[in-house]
Scaffold this motif. Structure first.
Motif, PDB file in Angstrom:
ATOM      1  N   LEU A 526       1.979  -5.386   6.601  1.00  0.00           N
ATOM      2  CA  LEU A 526       2.069  -4.266   7.147  1.00  0.00           C
ATOM      3  C   LEU A 526       1.412  -3.142   6.485  1.00  0.00           C
ATOM      4  N   ASN A 527       0.610  -2.246   7.189  1.00  0.00           N
ATOM      5  CA  ASN A 527      -0.011  -1.194   6.599  1.00  0.00           C
ATOM      6  C   ASN A 527      -0.151   0.042   7.434  1.00  0.00           C
ATOM      7  N   GLY A 528      -0.325   1.254   6.835  1.00  0.00           N
ATOM      8  CA  GLY A 528      -0.249   2.563   7.558  1.00  0.00           C
ATOM      9  C   GLY A 528      -0.576   3.732   6.574  1.00  0.00           C
ATOM     10  N   TYR A 529      -0.158   4.897   7.298  1.00  0.00           N
ATOM     11  CA  TYR A 529      -0.420   5.879   6.424  1.00  0.00           C
ATOM     12  C   TYR A 529       0.900   6.745   5.998  1.00  0.00           C
ATOM     13  N   ARG A 530       0.960   7.301   4.761  1.00  0.00           N
ATOM     14  CA  ARG A 530       2.165   7.891   4.504  1.00  0.00           C
ATOM     15  C   ARG A 530       1.577   9.434   3.694  1.00  0.00           C
ATOM     16  N   TRP A 531       2.460  10.212   3.660  1.00  0.00           N
ATOM     17  CA  TRP A 531       2.051  11.598   3.175  1.00  0.00           C
ATOM     18  C   TRP A 531       2.035  11.647   1.567  1.00  0.00           C
ATOM     19  N   ASP A 532       0.937  11.993   1.194  1.00  0.00           N
ATOM     20  CA  ASP A 532       0.767  12.118  -0.522  1.00  0.00           C
ATOM     21  C   ASP A 532       1.112  13.481  -0.817  1.00  0.00           C
ATOM     22  N   HIS A 541      -1.355   3.254   3.151  1.00  0.00           N
ATOM     23  CA  HIS A 541      -0.244   2.743   2.523  1.00  0.00           C
ATOM     24  C   HIS A 541       0.059   1.163   2.819  1.00  0.00           C
ATOM     25  N   ILE A 542      -0.009   0.155   1.846  1.00  0.00           N
ATOM     26  CA  ILE A 542       0.316  -1.070   2.312  1.00  0.00           C
ATOM     27  C   ILE A 542       1.823  -1.117   1.880  1.00  0.00           C
ATOM     28  N   TYR A 543       2.548  -1.713   2.775  1.00  0.00           N
ATOM     29  CA  TYR A 543       4.072  -1.758   2.553  1.00  0.00           C
ATOM     30  C   TYR A 543       4.096  -3.103   1.772  1.00  0.00           C
ATOM     31  N   GLU A 719     -11.220  -5.764  -7.996  1.00  0.00           N
ATOM     32  CA  GLU A 719     -10.047  -6.217  -8.357  1.00  0.00           C
ATOM     33  C   GLU A 719      -9.267  -6.652  -7.098  1.00  0.00           C
ATOM     34  N   ILE A 720      -7.958  -7.541  -7.125  1.00  0.00           N
ATOM     35  CA  ILE A 720      -7.351  -7.945  -5.913  1.00  0.00           C
ATOM     36  C   ILE A 720      -5.977  -7.356  -5.976  1.00  0.00           C
ATOM     37  N   ASP A 721      -5.960  -6.757  -4.674  1.00  0.00           N
ATOM     38  CA  ASP A 721      -4.572  -5.955  -4.337  1.00  0.00           C
ATOM     39  C   ASP A 721      -3.385  -7.245  -4.647  1.00  0.00           C
ATOM     40  N   PRO A 722      -2.341  -6.817  -5.106  1.00  0.00           N
ATOM     41  CA  PRO A 722      -1.348  -7.912  -5.676  1.00  0.00           C
ATOM     42  C   PRO A 722      -0.416  -8.331  -4.241  1.00  0.00           C
ATOM     43  N   HIS A 723      -0.395  -7.438  -3.414  1.00  0.00           N
ATOM     44  CA  HIS A 723       0.647  -7.611  -2.142  1.00  0.00           C
ATOM     45  C   HIS A 723      -0.238  -8.078  -1.034  1.00  0.00           C
ATOM     46  N   SER A 724      -1.239  -7.269  -0.904  1.00  0.00           N
ATOM     47  CA  SER A 724      -2.074  -7.911   0.572  1.00  0.00           C
ATOM     48  C   SER A 724      -3.204  -8.842   0.363  1.00  0.00           C
ATOM     49  N   GLY A 725      -3.665  -9.201  -0.867  1.00  0.00           N
ATOM     50  CA  GLY A 725      -4.824 -10.245  -1.292  1.00  0.00           C
ATOM     51  C   GLY A 725      -6.206  -9.734  -0.898  1.00  0.00           C
ATOM     52  N   HIS A 726      -6.233  -8.136  -0.640  1.00  0.00           N
ATOM     53  CA  HIS A 726      -7.452  -7.522  -0.341  1.00  0.00           C
ATOM     54  C   HIS A 726      -8.043  -7.047  -1.607  1.00  0.00           C
ATOM     55  N   GLU A 727      -9.465  -7.063  -1.590  1.00  0.00           N
ATOM     56  CA  GLU A 727     -10.009  -6.161  -2.684  1.00  0.00           C
ATOM     57  C   GLU A 727     -10.072  -4.690  -2.926  1.00  0.00           C
ATOM     58  N   ILE A 728      -9.779  -4.208  -3.742  1.00  0.00           N
ATOM     59  CA  ILE A 728      -9.716  -2.765  -4.144  1.00  0.00           C
ATOM     60  C   ILE A 728     -10.819  -2.309  -4.766  1.00  0.00           C
ATOM     61  N   ILE A 729     -11.842  -1.367  -3.997  1.00  0.00           N
ATOM     62  CA  ILE A 729     -12.792  -0.657  -4.566  1.00  0.00           C
ATOM     63  C   ILE A 729     -12.578   0.695  -4.770  1.00  0.00           C
ATOM     64  N   ASN A 730     -12.654   1.378  -5.959  1.00  0.00           N
ATOM     65  CA  ASN A 730     -12.273   2.678  -6.188  1.00  0.00           C
ATOM     66  C   ASN A 730     -10.930   3.039  -5.554  1.00  0.00           C
ATOM     67  N   THR A 732      -9.278   1.687  -2.868  1.00  0.00           N
ATOM     68  CA  THR A 732      -9.311   1.492  -1.454  1.00  0.00           C
ATOM     69  C   THR A 732      -9.393   0.204  -1.082  1.00  0.00           C
ATOM     70  N   PRO A 733      -8.423  -0.315  -0.422  1.00  0.00           N
ATOM     71  CA  PRO A 733      -8.287  -1.761   0.089  1.00  0.00           C
ATOM     72  C   PRO A 733      -9.544  -2.041   0.911  1.00  0.00           C
ATOM     73  N   LYS A 734     -10.256  -3.183   0.754  1.00  0.00           N
ATOM     74  CA  LYS A 734     -11.096  -3.574   1.866  1.00  0.00           C
ATOM     75  C   LYS A 734     -10.790  -4.703   2.448  1.00  0.00           C
ATOM     76  N   THR A 735     -11.285  -5.291   3.486  1.00  0.00           N
ATOM     77  CA  THR A 735     -10.740  -6.235   4.523  1.00  0.00           C
ATOM     78  C   THR A 735     -11.706  -7.378   4.764  1.00  0.00           C
ATOM     79  N   LYS A 736     -12.754  -7.282   3.847  1.00  0.00           N
ATOM     80  CA  LYS A 736     -13.784  -8.537   3.946  1.00  0.00           C
ATOM     81  C   LYS A 736     -13.151  -9.858   3.807  1.00  0.00           C
TER      82      LYS A 736
END
Length: 934
Positions: A526-532, A541-543, A719-730, A732-736
């Motif tokens: 699950l992902n979405g947006y939250r206020w920073d 935000h990745i839950y 790097e690899i996001d520990p929860h979603s398994g997606h790459e993080i460049i700067n 920001t998670p990518k979805t490739k």
């Protein structure tokens, strides 16, 4: 002649009956009319008019009349010292007259006409009403002047201006606004549609209340709209007379107010003004209405006291109405009483008890009604009798049928009360024993937790609690999750929830099933947006899968290994899909296009008619079904684990692969394809062979052709996001779903870092240092010579026709610097052409002076010269020919050149280019069909 030392000689007044005169009149001889309804002038717009008059003069004359005799004394006393006596009164054009004063214009063109006071007033009003910027207040004041001073009615005024009588009445009503409301209307704080409903309220105090609500805002601090204002006035400041407790025709109830039927505040008294109100019997004066309510209540209370009626008021009334929530309504009734004037308490439908019994019987009987005062409205009094009194009154009145119905209703009510009491007792009993059981359960559980109880088996309590928790959670699963869990536990496909509940009852450790269900609940991405708060914006935000990861940790499951397996499976699936698409790609036709190179066919098979269909799909499905037996999930899991172990072992021992060969930059020295090996089950993945700080060459599979063959150094790997398994460049998670290598171009530190996927990179040896000789056989640069001439810095070479970048094919370039087997090159104009692998370069002679091949009018090649199209050609007709060679056949104008391309022995194409989009070849080239195809 002058009558005062300060007076000046004036022109003679127009002769009566001589008709209108047109002439310039001194501005100081004109005075304004006190009857002019226009009192307010916008100073900004008046200044704009003054500036226009000062620049171009007055274009339209004003209308004057000779000064009336009754104003001579007034104007003599009010004139300024040294000023002449006024001679004319202004009828129309006061705005132009005022602007001339601001512009210091001494004279103004005017028409002088003999007019009576009535004629002058009518002209002023009509002229003002025809203006576009006239306000509603000015318009209403004009109508009032016509009606008061000219004796006109609304119909006559409407006929004068071409409006309806209702329109005139609506404008006149705005004059009833309080001064604060008029000021808000002038300033634009409210508009006419908001002001009219407020002006209908006859009380100034109530008008101020409504204006405060309107200007304070309704929603989101914005003023109310017209409909909201109308609704507010209708609900809170208009009262239905049909619901009045008093007689609306009674003129003696409040002598100062009179009867409601003749009141001017009743909507029926002015239907044209209240055309939007449905009923004529609506009171628009709430204070008067409430005063009559109070007078009527006092009158009824006095009469009840004189007759000896009981009056229930205050706390006694509240206690009596406890069963109905403390409020009186038409349907709830009064416990133990029947209302005389409410049909809902009558045994006969549609008739009240007072009508059934009759006023005569009520007055002659000894039964006196009880008066109940509404606890929330002291002016409201309800006459009622007890049930027994109602039966007696109906008997006296001879209403036998009604009496029987009342008795039957009393019996039904008694039965209903008995059933309600029985149901209440049952509810109290069922609730009491359940609360007793719960209390004892909680007490025992707390004692077990504290270790103070030895009467209860602790293991038995824990097992029961865990089993019940698992069954409760199983009932909360949705259909898809229940099916998935049944599949994972091999519980069958029929009634998944029941199967899981049965498993909870049978498992010896049901708390394990509870953990499985909780992990299943939390396994979704699950992902979405939250206020920073720091960035003051919404960020992605990745839950986190907290429960899933907690269960994994408890079960000693390697989450990172799971992620690696998922990535390996994704790469294998992508490679398989790519292989299938390559195998199914159609063979290009040997027939050339009409005039330009043909684009590839659409990727989607549905875009090509005549291919596929139901039969073809069935045949393909059948063929796939017979290729190999179906693999079970256990076999697949074992195969994946074995492949990962083999990949890790190979990554630890395998040497780095090298690129080489003249024809295919992807081929290794031993003739194998390292990319294909990397995609196999037994070979290490590209990701494991690419290391930070290592070197790699860009393969021809990269989407950007200008990168092909370039040597890159890997700076870092995403790097690899520990929860979603997606790459993080700067951050920001990518979805490739793949790693990304951040690379630096070899030999050019000024170029920015580039991101390249691992499947487009081939590991290779690092380039030799400047003072180091290249190792034989290890990325040694090919001399690229077919004639034995080596490639040297500063020398010239031509890029081969097989180069993957179309715009570079056939270009004559100069070699600048060498890193490994890669040359940095520039074209004849000194423009950088990037890097080219030595295997794509043929040594060539330096370009000769082309002055003989240029036209006298400019830098154009002569007719008959052989040219190649460079990558500056950008129009849709020119772009397909970039990199192609042709012959100049014509000149057009000073710059244009027409080039003929030979497509086959019988087909040619002629395209026009600017001469800067062409590069002259030193010698004529063979442009056969095979060469064009390449």
């Amino acid at each position: 002649m002058a009558t005062d030392p300060h007076d000046t000689v004036t022109h003679a007044l127009p002769t009566p009956g001589a008709g209108p005169q047109m002439r310039l009149v001194a501005r100081n001889l004109i005075v304004t009319s006190p009857s002019n309804p226009r009192k307010w002038f916008d100073q900004a717009k008046l200044q704009e008019l003054a500036d226009s008059i000062k620049a171009t003069g007055v274009h339209q004359p004003i209308l004057l009349r000779p000064l009336p005799g009754d104003r001579v004394q007034e104007t003599y006393e009010t004139r300024e010292p040294g000023q002449p006596l006024p001679e004319f009164e202004l009828v129309c054009g006061e705005r132009r007259w005022r602007a001339c004063g601001l512009a210091d214009v001494p004279e103004i063109p005017a028409m002088i006409r003999q007019m009576t006071d009535a004629q002058a007033l009518e002209a002023m009003v009509i002229e003002n009403l025809q203006r576009e910027d006239v306000t509603e207040l000015e318009e209403a004041e004009g109508y009032r002047i016509l009606m008061d001073q000219q004796g006109m009615n609304a119909d006559a005024v409407g006929a004068k201006i071409g409006k309806s009588r209702a329109y005139v009445y609506a404008r006149l009503k705005v004059l009833d606004l309080c001064e604060h409301g008029k000021q808000l209307l002038r300033e634009g704080e409210i508009d006419f549609s908001q002001a009219l409903p407020i002006a209908r309220i006859p009380s100034e105090q109530l008008q101020m209340e409504v204006l405060e609500q309107v200007t304070d805002g309704y929603y989101h601090d914005e003023p109310m709209g017209a409909r909201q204002v109308q609704q507010l006035v209708r609900d809170q400041y208009m009262l239905q007379l049909k619901r009045a407790p008093f007689a609306i025709a009674d003129a003696d109830l409040c002598p100062s107010a009179g009867a409601c039927t003749t009141c001017p505040n009743r909507t029926g008294a002015n239907p044209d003004l209240f055309a939007d109100v449905d009923s004529p019997d609506v009171c628009t004066n709430p204070p008067c209405y409430h005063a009559k309510e109070a007078a009527h209540a006092a009158q009824v209370r006095k009469q009840a006291a004189e007759r000896g009626c009981e009056i229930i008021d205050g706390a006694a009334a509240k206690k009596l109405l406890q069963k109905t929530g403390g409020y009186l309504s038409d349907y709830s009734g009064i416990p133990g009483y029947k209302r005389l004037d409410n049909a809902n308490d009558s045994p006969v439908k549609g008739k009240t008890l007072r009508k059934l019994i009759g006023t005569k019987v009520l007055d002659q009987s000894d039964i006196k009604p009880t008066m109940l005062v509404d606890p929330h409205d002291s002016n409201r009094m309800i006459a009622c009798v007890t049930d027994e009194q109602a039966r007696q009154l109906l008997q006296i009145a001879g209403r036998t049928e009604a009496q029987e119905q009342l008795a039957a209703e009393r019996d039904r009510q008694a039965e209903h009360d008995a059933e309600a009491a029985e149901a209440k007792a049952l509810i109290e009993y069922e609730t009491a024993w359940r609360m007793d059981v719960l209390t004892r359960i909680v007490k025992h559980a707390n004692d077990l937790n504290l270790g103070t109880s030895h009467r209860v088996n602790t293991d038995k309590v824990k097992a029961a609690a865990n089993r019940l928790a698992a069954q409760r959670l199983a009932g909360q699963l949705n259909g898809d999750d229940a099916k998935l869990l049944c599949k994972l536990l091999d519980l069958g496909k029929v009634s998944p929830k029941d199967a899981i509940k049965q498993a909870a009852a049978e498992w010896t450790s049901p708390e394990l099933l509870t953990g499985c269900i909780i992990a299943l609940h939390n396994c979704h991405y699950l992902n979405g947006y939250r206020w920073d708060d720091d960035k003051r914006e919404h960020v992605r935000h990745i839950y986190p899968n907290t429960e899933l990861l907690a269960m994994a940790d408890a079960c000693s499951i390697d989450v990172e290994a799971c992620k690696a397996r998922a990535q390996a499976n994704a790469r294998a699936a992508a490679a398989e899909a790519k292989g299938k698409s390559t195998e199914s790609a159609p063979t290009p036709s040997s027939e050339a296009s009409a005039d330009a190179p043909q684009p590839p066919l659409p990727h989607r098979p549905a875009a090509r008619a005549g291919e596929g269909g139901k039969k073809a799909k069935a045949a393909r499905g059948k063929a796939r079904a017979t290729d190999a037996p179906k693999t079970t999930p256990a076999e697949a899991a074992a195969g994946i684990a074995a492949a990962l172990q083999a990949a890790e072992a190979a990554a630890a021992t395998a040497p780095l692969a090298r690129a080489g060969g003249d024809g295919d930059p992807d081929a290794a020295e031993d003739g194998t394809n390292p990319r294909a090996d990397a995609q196999s089950d037994d070979a290490p993945s590209i990701r494991t062979r690419l290391t930070v700080g290592g070197w790699a060459r860009v393969l021809s599979t990269h989407p950007f052709a200008q990168e092909h063959g370039q040597l890159m150094q890997i700076v870092r790997i995403a790097e690899i996001d520990p929860h979603s398994g997606h790459e993080i460049i700067n951050g920001t998670p990518k979805t490739k779903g793949d790693d990304v290598c951040i690379c630096k171009l070899a030999g050019d530190a000024s170029m920015p870092d580039v991101e390249i996927a691992p499947e487009h990179l081939e590991p290779c040896n690092p380039p030799p240092a400047d003072d180091e000789e290249p190792t034989p056989g290890a990325d040694a640069p090919s001399d690229g010579a077919t004639n034995g001439t080596p490639l040297v810095a500063g020398g010239w070479a031509r890029i081969k026709r097989g180069h993957p970048t179309t715009s570079k094919r056939g270009l004559l370039v100069q070699l600048q610097s060498q890193i490994g087997d890669v040359w940095q090159v520039v074209d004849q104009a000194g423009k950088s052409r990037g890097q080219v692998v030595a295997s794509f370069l043929d040594p060539a002679e330096a370009p000769q002076d082309r002055a003989a091949d240029k036209a006298a009018a400019g830098d154009r090649p002569n007719i008959g010269a052989i040219v190649i199209v460079n990558d500056t050609a950008r129009t849709p007709a020119q772009k397909p020919w970039v990199g192609y060679t042709g012959e100049v056949v014509a000149h057009m104008g000073d710059r244009a050149v027409t080039v003929k391309f030979t497509l086959s022995k019988r087909k040619t194409a002629q395209i026009t280019f600017d001469h800067t989009e062409l590069e002259l070849l030193p010698t004529p080239a063979d442009t056969t069909t095979e060469e064009q195809k390449s």
